[in-house]
Write a protein that holds these residues in place. Structure first.
Motif, short mmCIF file in Angstrom:
data_model
loop_
_atom_site.label_atom_id
_atom_site.label_comp_id
_atom_site.label_asym_id
_atom_site.label_seq_id
_atom_site.Cartn_x
_atom_site.Cartn_y
_atom_site.Cartn_z
N SER A 1 0.81 -1.22 0.00
CA SER A 1 0.00 0.00 0.00
C SER A 1 0.85 1.27 0.00
O SER A 1 0.37 2.35 -0.35
CB SER A 1 -0.93 0.01 1.21
OG SER A 1 -0.18 -0.09 2.42
N SER A 2 2.14 1.13 0.38
CA SER A 2 3.00 2.32 0.43
C SER A 2 3.70 2.59 -0.91
O SER A 2 4.35 3.62 -1.07
CB SER A 2 4.06 2.15 1.53
OG SER A 2 4.94 1.07 1.21
N LEU A 3 3.58 1.66 -1.86
CA LEU A 3 4.22 1.84 -3.15
C LEU A 3 3.51 2.92 -3.96
O LEU A 3 2.30 3.13 -3.81
CB LEU A 3 4.20 0.51 -3.93
CG LEU A 3 5.01 -0.65 -3.37
CD1 LEU A 3 4.76 -1.91 -4.21
CD2 LEU A 3 6.51 -0.31 -3.35
N PRO A 4 4.24 3.58 -4.84
CA PRO A 4 3.59 4.53 -5.76
C PRO A 4 2.54 3.82 -6.59
O PRO A 4 2.67 2.63 -6.90
CB PRO A 4 4.75 5.03 -6.63
CG PRO A 4 5.98 4.77 -5.82
CD PRO A 4 5.71 3.55 -5.02
N LYS A 5 1.51 4.56 -6.96
CA LYS A 5 0.38 3.94 -7.63
C LYS A 5 0.78 3.26 -8.94
O LYS A 5 0.30 2.16 -9.25
CB LYS A 5 -0.69 5.01 -7.91
CG LYS A 5 -1.99 4.43 -8.42
CD LYS A 5 -3.07 5.50 -8.49
CE LYS A 5 -4.40 4.91 -8.92
NZ LYS A 5 -5.47 5.91 -8.97
N GLU A 6 1.68 3.89 -9.70
CA GLU A 6 2.10 3.31 -10.97
C GLU A 6 2.81 1.97 -10.76
O GLU A 6 2.61 1.00 -11.49
CB GLU A 6 3.02 4.27 -11.73
CG GLU A 6 2.36 5.55 -12.20
CD GLU A 6 2.08 6.52 -11.05
OE1 GLU A 6 2.68 6.33 -9.96
OE2 GLU A 6 1.26 7.44 -11.23
N GLN A 7 3.67 1.93 -9.72
CA GLN A 7 4.40 0.71 -9.43
C GLN A 7 3.43 -0.38 -8.94
O GLN A 7 3.57 -1.56 -9.28
CB GLN A 7 5.46 0.98 -8.36
CG GLN A 7 6.39 -0.22 -8.09
CD GLN A 7 7.49 0.13 -7.10
OE1 GLN A 7 7.72 1.31 -6.79
NE2 GLN A 7 8.16 -0.89 -6.61
N LEU A 8 2.45 0.05 -8.16
CA LEU A 8 1.46 -0.88 -7.65
C LEU A 8 0.65 -1.49 -8.79
O LEU A 8 0.37 -2.70 -8.81
CB LEU A 8 0.53 -0.15 -6.68
CG LEU A 8 -0.46 -0.99 -5.88
CD1 LEU A 8 0.25 -2.05 -5.06
CD2 LEU A 8 -1.30 -0.11 -4.98
N ILE A 9 0.29 -0.67 -9.75
CA ILE A 9 -0.48 -1.16 -10.90
C ILE A 9 0.33 -2.20 -11.68
O ILE A 9 -0.19 -3.25 -12.07
CB ILE A 9 -0.87 0.01 -11.81
CG1 ILE A 9 -1.91 0.90 -11.12
CG2 ILE A 9 -1.43 -0.50 -13.15
CD1 ILE A 9 -2.25 2.15 -11.88
N ARG A 10 1.63 -1.90 -11.88
CA ARG A 10 2.48 -2.86 -12.61
C ARG A 10 2.58 -4.18 -11.84
O ARG A 10 2.56 -5.26 -12.44
CB ARG A 10 3.87 -2.26 -12.82
CG ARG A 10 3.92 -1.14 -13.86
CD ARG A 10 5.36 -0.87 -14.30
NE ARG A 10 6.19 -0.43 -13.18
CZ ARG A 10 6.34 0.84 -12.80
NH1 ARG A 10 5.69 1.80 -13.48
NH2 ARG A 10 7.12 1.17 -11.80
N LEU A 11 2.71 -4.09 -10.51
CA LEU A 11 2.83 -5.29 -9.69
C LEU A 11 1.57 -6.14 -9.78
O LEU A 11 1.64 -7.37 -9.96
CB LEU A 11 3.11 -4.91 -8.23
CG LEU A 11 3.21 -6.07 -7.24
CD1 LEU A 11 4.37 -6.98 -7.59
CD2 LEU A 11 3.35 -5.55 -5.81
N VAL A 12 0.42 -5.50 -9.68
CA VAL A 12 -0.84 -6.24 -9.72
C VAL A 12 -1.04 -6.88 -11.10
O VAL A 12 -1.45 -8.03 -11.22
CB VAL A 12 -2.03 -5.32 -9.37
CG1 VAL A 12 -3.35 -6.02 -9.64
CG2 VAL A 12 -1.93 -4.89 -7.91
N LYS A 13 -0.74 -6.09 -12.15
CA LYS A 13 -0.91 -6.62 -13.50
C LYS A 13 -0.01 -7.82 -13.76
O LYS A 13 -0.39 -8.75 -14.49
CB LYS A 13 -0.64 -5.53 -14.53
CG LYS A 13 -1.77 -4.51 -14.66
CD LYS A 13 -1.51 -3.53 -15.78
CE LYS A 13 -2.70 -2.59 -15.99
NZ LYS A 13 -2.45 -1.63 -17.08
N SER A 14 1.16 -7.82 -13.14
CA SER A 14 2.08 -8.94 -13.36
C SER A 14 1.71 -10.17 -12.53
O SER A 14 2.14 -11.29 -12.85
CB SER A 14 3.51 -8.52 -13.00
OG SER A 14 3.62 -8.24 -11.60
N SER A 15 0.92 -9.99 -11.48
CA SER A 15 0.58 -11.12 -10.61
C SER A 15 -0.86 -11.59 -10.77
O SER A 15 -1.26 -12.57 -10.15
CB SER A 15 0.83 -10.77 -9.15
OG SER A 15 0.07 -9.65 -8.76
#
Length: 622
Positions: free
Chosen positions: A104-118
């Motif tokens: 939840s502390s990650l930048p939104k763009e990084q979070l989106i990439r992480l979710v999309k990859s998983s």
């Protein structure tokens, strides 16, 4: 548990410490302290610290000079003593602890990439959804991600007719995401308690419940969900699979999961270069009272290789399409043929209701369906005679007419079925292990009278041994009973209601029999066991009911006077259904043969081999 694990742990520590070693005893004491303060099963460690201190003071110690060897030895000891493979001790002089940032502390763009990859989603043929999650994101992260998660992933599969939920590659995640995910597969009307987590460092307990209000559309609790697991599935993903499986919301397919942990921590031991990895929290399901952690894992309903799981999913999905018809078919057969119609109606409704509530989701093939149907039929009806079985070849009828023996066969049949003995005091003993059909009895009658009956007819009392008689045909029961009553008057033995013909028949003694009757005045004892069943039970109950015999032994099996086998739809499933009910000639009430015979046992024997001796030793007065 503590009484056994502490001595084991103590013995291991005794073999690893040395007063001459460069490793101070304080290292082991500090490790014990860490376990006491952090291990999620503190009840297993009661008295450990004191026991280790006494062992150190005693001087009974050996020397290990290599640090990595010591770490390996300590690991084996702790794991063996506590039966927990998650506990490990390591020597890591260059280890630098790193605290990974929360998602939840990650930048939104990084979070989106992480979710999309998983997270991957697709729609397969026949409107089957496919959702693969390799990392369970926490509730806070999911809420923050919100609209992107719904629009790009969930909305595409929310309206599919069924869903393949792939957790085979899910090896990480946050526990708070478990109720968030499960909420999408439940109804909002009532929240569900899905897990209880105990955290040892804080000595606190947290309950996980489904969420009444979530973003987006729920998948609901009706549509099929099939979860794929592998030996790599661990942590939060296991919690998801375990909960959905035991809530009967999903069918699980694949390999048994890893049996990981809710939460582990790697803790430095004092100021040394040694570290101990400790499970600091534990999960207990309120549904099962157990956990998927350690050696448990999630055991799939269909166990197959992980790489072959998708192929099996299609087979199971196809099987599930016809499941309702098969369950209704079993209920229809019961309504048409089961002896007690009102019970059949109730059971049939329960079967359909259980299917509608998703309680047959763990069924993946004909064998598992037969097992589940048998359990439900017996539990709902209270009749353990109801049985569904899987048979690739149509079973032979159990009710074909008996073959009339030839003259050469008669002697062999009598020798095989009947055993007689004359006991001291002119007491007769007759054992027979099967109730033959009346036509067979008539055919062997002259030989039976000569070689068996004539040798015990003049005894003063008779023991009939039915302990090994599991039943057979009921047609000869009136004839057998008649030998123990006088010719006149005729006696009403019992009445039989036949469901297939909806007729009630009074069964009476027979006015004429071959040979001499034993009569109604001499003492008669019948020996029973848990093997005594079917027609043997009816004979026993009749003699008891009419106060003609004393019954000695164990409660009988509770078999059926008559069961027939019926095919369920046009499949390889068959149902054995009792279609006759027996009513007492004395009370007019139905005999309850569903659990154990209602013939009250005069004396229960723990040693069945000694029953005959007990009867005789008591001079036939029990």
């Amino acid at each position: 548990m503590a009484h056994t694990t502490v001595p084991l742990l103590l013995m291991f520590f005794l073999s690893t410490l040395s007063s001459n070693s460069s490793f101070q005893p304080a290292l082991v004491l500090e490790m014990a302290k860490i376990l006491l303060e952090n291990y999620c099963f503190p009840e297993n460690l009661v008295g450990m610290q004191e026991a280790i201190q006494q062992a150190i003071n005693s001087g009974e110690i050996l020397q290990i000079s290599d640090r990595k060897t010591l770490a390996t030895v300590l690991t084996a000891g702790v794991q063996g003593a506590l039966n927990d493979p998650r506990l490990t001790i390591s020597y890591e002089p260059n280890f630098v602890p790193v605290m990974p940032p929360t998602l939840s502390s990650l930048p939104k763009e990084q979070l989106i990439r992480l979710v999309k990859s998983s997270v991957k989603a697709d729609i397969l043929e026949n409107n089957v959804g496919y959702l693969r999650i390799d990392r369970i994101i926490g509730e806070e992260t999911a809420v923050k991600f919100g609209s992107q998660l719904m629009g790009n992933i969930w909305d595409n599969i929310a309206h599919t007719s069924s869903l393949i939920f792939d957790l085979r590659y899910s090896t990480a995640g946050e526990l708070s995401g478990v109720p968030f995910i499960i909420s999408y597969f439940s109804d909002p009307e009532s929240v569900i308690h899905i897990d209880t987590v105990y955290d040892r460092p804080s000595n606190s307990t947290r309950e996980l419940w489904t969420i009444p209000s979530i973003v987006g559309e729920r998948y609901g609790k009706k549509k099929d969900v099939i979860i794929l697991t592998s030996r790599s599935t661990t942590g939060a993903a296991e919690a998801v699979a375990y909960a959905l499986k035991n809530l009967r919301r999903a069918t699980t397919v694949g390999e048994k999961s890893a049996g990981g942990s809710v939460k582990v921590q790697k803790i430095r031991i004092a100021q040394s270069k040694f570290y101990i990895t400790v499970p600091v929290a534990r999960s207990v399901s309120p549904i099962t009272g157990q956990s998927w952690e350690v050696t448990g894992g999630v055991v799939p309903d269909a166990i197959v290789l992980a790489e072959e799981a998708v192929d099996h999913v299609h087979e199971i999905a196809e099987f599930h399409k016809g499941l309702n018809s098969l369950i209704q078919g079993a209920g229809d057969l019961l309504e048409d043929h089961y002896a007690i119609h009102e019970v059949a109606l109730k059971v049939s409704k329960v079967l359909v209701s259980k299917w509608a509530d998703g309680l047959y989701r763990s069924v993946v093939d004909f064998e598992s369906l037969a097992s589940q149907l048998t359990a439900d039929l017996q539990e709902t009806s209270g009749d353990h005679r109801l049985h569904v079985f899987h048979c690739e070849v149509e079973p032979e009828s159990l009710h074909e007419l008996s073959k009339i023996p030839t003259a050469e066969e008669v002697g062999y049949i009598i020798d095989a079925l009947f055993k007689i003995e004359l006991l001291p005091g002119n007491i007769g003993y007759l054992r027979f292990d099967m109730m033959a059909d009346i036509e067979v009895v008539k055919a062997i009658g002259p030989h039976l009278i000569k070689s068996v009956w004539s040798k015990i007819i003049n005894t003063d009392a008779l023991i009939i041994d039915m302990r090994y008689n599991s039943g057979g045909y009921s047609t000869a029961i009136p004839l057998l009973c008649s030998y123990f009553f006088d010719a006149e008057p005729l006696h009403h033995l019992y009445s039989v209601f036949d469901r297939t013909t909806t007729t009630m028949t009074e069964v009476m003694t027979i006015p004429q029999v071959r040979g001499q009757r034993y009569g109604s005045s001499k003492e008669l004892f019948i020996l029973t066991s848990h093997m005594t069943g079917s027609a043997a039970e009816v004979f026993t109950c009749t003699m008891k009911d009419l106060n003609r015999a004393t019954i000695v032994g164990e409660p009988t099996t509770g078999g059926s006077l008559s069961s027939r086998t019926y095919q369920i739809r046009d499949t390889v499933l068959y149902a054995s259904i009792p279609n006759q009910a027996v009513f007492s000639a004395i009370t007019g009430k139905m005999w309850n043969l569903a659990r154990t015979s209602n013939c009250n046992i005069t004396e229960q024997s723990k040693d069945q081999k000694g029953v005959k001796k007990q009867v005789y030793a008591g001079k036939l007065h029990i």
